[in-house]
Design an enzyme around this catalytic site. Structure first.
Site, PDB file in Angstrom:
ATOM      1  N   ARG A 173       0.834  -1.213   0.000  1.00 39.81           N
ATOM      2  CA  ARG A 173       0.000   0.000   0.000  1.00 39.81           C
ATOM      3  C   ARG A 173       0.866   1.259   0.000  1.00 39.81           C
ATOM      4  O   ARG A 173       0.424   2.315  -0.421  1.00 39.81           O
ATOM      5  CB  ARG A 173      -0.851   0.052   1.287  1.00 39.81           C
ATOM      6  N   ARG A 177       9.419   6.120  -3.525  1.00 41.60           N
ATOM      7  CA  ARG A 177       9.654   7.105  -4.596  1.00 41.60           C
ATOM      8  C   ARG A 177      11.055   7.666  -4.554  1.00 41.60           C
ATOM      9  O   ARG A 177      11.588   7.891  -3.468  1.00 41.60           O
ATOM     10  CB  ARG A 177       8.753   8.322  -4.389  1.00 41.60           C
ATOM     11  N   ARG A 250      -8.503  -6.502  14.165  1.00 42.07           N
ATOM     12  CA  ARG A 250      -7.734  -5.676  15.071  1.00 42.07           C
ATOM     13  C   ARG A 250      -8.651  -4.545  15.491  1.00 42.07           C
ATOM     14  O   ARG A 250      -9.399  -3.991  14.678  1.00 42.07           O
ATOM     15  CB  ARG A 250      -6.499  -5.083  14.379  1.00 42.07           C
ATOM     16  N   ARG A 282       0.255   5.824  16.636  1.00 35.53           N
ATOM     17  CA  ARG A 282       0.374   7.162  16.055  1.00 35.53           C
ATOM     18  C   ARG A 282      -0.433   8.166  16.858  1.00 35.53           C
ATOM     19  O   ARG A 282      -1.311   7.791  17.644  1.00 35.53           O
ATOM     20  CB  ARG A 282      -0.059   7.167  14.592  1.00 35.53           C
ATOM     21  N   GLU A 307      -3.446   6.475  19.239  1.00 34.94           N
ATOM     22  CA  GLU A 307      -4.077   5.225  18.805  1.00 34.94           C
ATOM     23  C   GLU A 307      -3.346   4.017  19.351  1.00 34.94           C
ATOM     24  O   GLU A 307      -2.142   3.870  19.136  1.00 34.94           O
ATOM     25  CB  GLU A 307      -4.039   5.131  17.271  1.00 34.94           C
ATOM     26  N   TYR A 355     -10.011  -5.268   3.983  1.00 33.95           N
ATOM     27  CA  TYR A 355      -9.301  -4.041   4.364  1.00 33.95           C
ATOM     28  C   TYR A 355      -9.486  -3.038   3.215  1.00 33.95           C
ATOM     29  O   TYR A 355      -8.640  -2.899   2.345  1.00 33.95           O
ATOM     30  CB  TYR A 355      -7.824  -4.397   4.577  1.00 33.95           C
ATOM     31  N   ASP A 357     -10.238   0.628   1.329  1.00 34.91           N
ATOM     32  CA  ASP A 357     -10.163   2.083   1.387  1.00 34.91           C
ATOM     33  C   ASP A 357     -11.540   2.636   1.029  1.00 34.91           C
ATOM     34  O   ASP A 357     -12.324   1.965   0.353  1.00 34.91           O
ATOM     35  CB  ASP A 357      -9.143   2.603   0.371  1.00 34.91           C
TER      36      ASP A 357
HETATM   37  N1  UDP Z   1       3.373   1.016   7.979  1.00 35.30           N
HETATM   38  C1  UDP Z   1       4.626   0.997   8.563  1.00 35.30           C
HETATM   39  N2  UDP Z   1       5.127   2.141   9.109  1.00 35.30           N
HETATM   40  C2  UDP Z   1       4.436   3.298   9.096  1.00 35.30           C
HETATM   41  C3  UDP Z   1       3.176   3.338   8.488  1.00 35.30           C
HETATM   42  C4  UDP Z   1       2.647   2.162   7.950  1.00 35.30           C
HETATM   43  O1  UDP Z   1       5.267  -0.031   8.607  1.00 35.30           O
HETATM   44  O2  UDP Z   1       4.949   4.295   9.621  1.00 35.30           O
HETATM   45  C5  UDP Z   1       2.842  -0.241   7.426  1.00 35.30           C
HETATM   46  C6  UDP Z   1       2.088  -1.044   8.466  1.00 35.30           C
HETATM   47  O3  UDP Z   1       2.305  -2.406   8.212  1.00 35.30           O
HETATM   48  C7  UDP Z   1       0.645  -0.687   8.191  1.00 35.30           C
HETATM   49  C8  UDP Z   1       0.663  -0.557   6.684  1.00 35.30           C
HETATM   50  O4  UDP Z   1       1.926   0.004   6.386  1.00 35.30           O
HETATM   51  O5  UDP Z   1      -0.241  -1.667   8.635  1.00 35.30           O
HETATM   52  C9  UDP Z   1      -0.452   0.292   6.108  1.00 35.30           C
HETATM   53  O6  UDP Z   1      -0.408   1.548   6.720  1.00 35.30           O
HETATM   54  P1  UDP Z   1      -1.512   2.654   6.483  1.00 35.30           P
HETATM   55  O7  UDP Z   1      -1.047   3.892   7.129  1.00 35.30           O
HETATM   56  O8  UDP Z   1      -1.815   2.687   5.018  1.00 35.30           O
HETATM   57  O9  UDP Z   1      -2.735   2.012   7.248  1.00 35.30           O
HETATM   58  P2  UDP Z   1      -4.059   2.618   7.880  1.00 35.30           P
HETATM   59  O10 UDP Z   1      -3.991   4.109   7.767  1.00 35.30           O
HETATM   60  O11 UDP Z   1      -5.167   1.967   7.106  1.00 35.30           O
HETATM   61  O12 UDP Z   1      -3.998   2.156   9.280  1.00 35.30           O
END
Ligand code: UDP
Length: 372
Positions: A173, A177, A250, A282, A307, A355, A357
């Site tokens: 996901r 870059r 989760r 986060r 969170e 999962y 979006d």
């Molecule tokens: N991820 C990570 N480090 C980060 C942010 C995301 O390893 O700082 C990984 C982690 O496995 C996470 C996945 O990327 O479950 C998807 O993150 P995203 O932020 O897209 O998930 P959401 O916002 O749906 O929780």
């Protein structure tokens, strides 16, 4: 219930609201019911001191599908918010997603060529031909240093599982870059609905009957009798009375604080704590989703949410489906039962155990209504 509707829609989240709007446009009569005392499902936002708080977790809208973008913009205007989270690893800050800023912060490399050479060097050491899990996938995409600092700890906190026990797709996901571009998404369109998501859903539901605080499965027979067809957006395993066992999710708990007199707490909407020790994953500072420049300073307070991710237990909110092999196999069994239902249509994150979006949920609802 005297009135007979064409459709009963169970759940007023995005799947339910989009289906309701499209069906209403086709001339069908609709009743929506929701377990909660408000509409919007998990995209619901609540105003606190003038700030729209994403009560069930941050939702950032992005899509490359012009039809979906035009659709959501026909209800409310979307602002120019671009998601660019910052990672805090043991006190040092890194830009996300993985881009030239991150590579500079990690290795001091200044050009794409230098960054690629560094990643290649790390790949040579750890590369696996056919990545079978999240760890192998991450290392072969980005190398070991970034994996250890920005992925490993965060992912294990987020999913409560080792990176070697998680599917590779989760990490795909995130963009990688070789430009100085901190935009978290590659999609063409991105933004947050001005005035919050609740307003967006309210507009979709205009003209539909809505009843809140009602648990469909508690009185399923009664509710089923009031409509010809049912669109169910709740948990699929619960619909079938957990007959094959529980699907795993989760859940997230949010520690939300109103900080009066603080105009700007962390300078960004999203700061990820990527080490394994910090107990939360986060911190979201909600005002940054909708307030920029002078507006940000003009609002005297702020609201933050820490969170915490944990395994779902009965009674918790089911947030993330755990799409590992065991759960996918269990879902497939429930899906067979769902497909055999003639009156009920299953759709959305919980009913499809996916999962999803937001833009994908909307696409799916459009498809489902179109196929009816
Ligand atoms: N991820 C990570 N480090 C980060 C942010 C995301 O390893 O700082 C990984 C982690 O496995 C996470 C996945 O990327 O479950 C998807 O993150 P995203 O932020 O897209 O998930 P959401 O916002 O749906 O929780």
């Amino acid at each position: 219930m005297e009135k007979k509707y064409d459709f009963l829609i169970v759940g007023t989240g995005l799947f339910g609201a989009v289906s309701a709007y499209l069906l209403k446009k086709k001339g069908y009569s609709i009743l929506l019911i929701d377990k909660r005392d408000h509409i919007g499902g998990n995209v619901y936002t609540k105003q606190v001191n003038g700030i729209n708080v994403h009560q069930y977790g941050a939702h950032i809208f992005h899509t490359s599908n012009k039809k979906v973008w035009d659709f959501v913009n026909s209800f409310v205007e979307f602002n120019r918010y671009t998601n660019s989270p910052v990672a805090n690893y043991k006190g040092k800050l890194y830009n996300l997603p993985f881009n030239m800023n991150t590579f500079y912060q990690m290795w001091g490399v200044k050009t794409p060529e230098e960054a690629k050479a560094k990643i290649e060097e790390q790949k040579k050491e750890y590369h696996t031909e056919n990545p079978q899990n999240l760890e192998e996938q991450a290392i072969s995409l980005i190398g070991k240093d970034i994996y250890e600092a920005l992925i490993q700890g965060y992912t294990q906190k987020q999913w409560g599982r080792k990176c070697t026990d998680l599917p590779a797709f989760i990490i795909k996901r995130l963009p990688v870059r070789f430009t100085f571009d901190n935009n978290y998404f590659n999609d063409k369109y991105q933004g947050i609905p001005e005035g919050g998501y609740t307003k967006l859903v309210e507009k979709m539901l205009e003209g539909c009957d809505v009843r809140l605080g009602i648990d469909y499965l508690d009185q399923k027979v009664t509710w089923d009798a009031c409509a010809d067809r049912v669109i169910y957006t709740g948990e699929i395993d619960r619909f079938f009375n957990y007959q094959y066992g529980h699907l795993q999710y989760r859940t997230v708990s949010f520690e939300t604080e109103l900080l009066e007199g603080v105009t700007n707490y962390q300078g960004n909407a999203v700061v990820n704590y990527t080490d394994a020790e910090t107990p939360y994953t986060r911190i979201i500072e909600h005002k940054h989703f909708e307030m920029f420049g002078a507006d940000l300073e003009a609002c005297p307070d702020t609201v933050i949410s820490r969170e915490y991710s944990k395994e779902w237990q009965p009674g918790d909110e089911p947030y993330y489906p755990v799409n590992d092999n065991t759960n996918s196999a269990l879902y497939a069994k429930y899906k067979t039962l769902a497909d055999a239902q003639t009156k009920v249509i299953f759709g959305g994150r919980l009913a499809e155990y996916k999962y999803y979006d937001m833009h994908k949920v909307i696409e799916r609802a459009m498809e489902v209504v179109n196929d009816l």
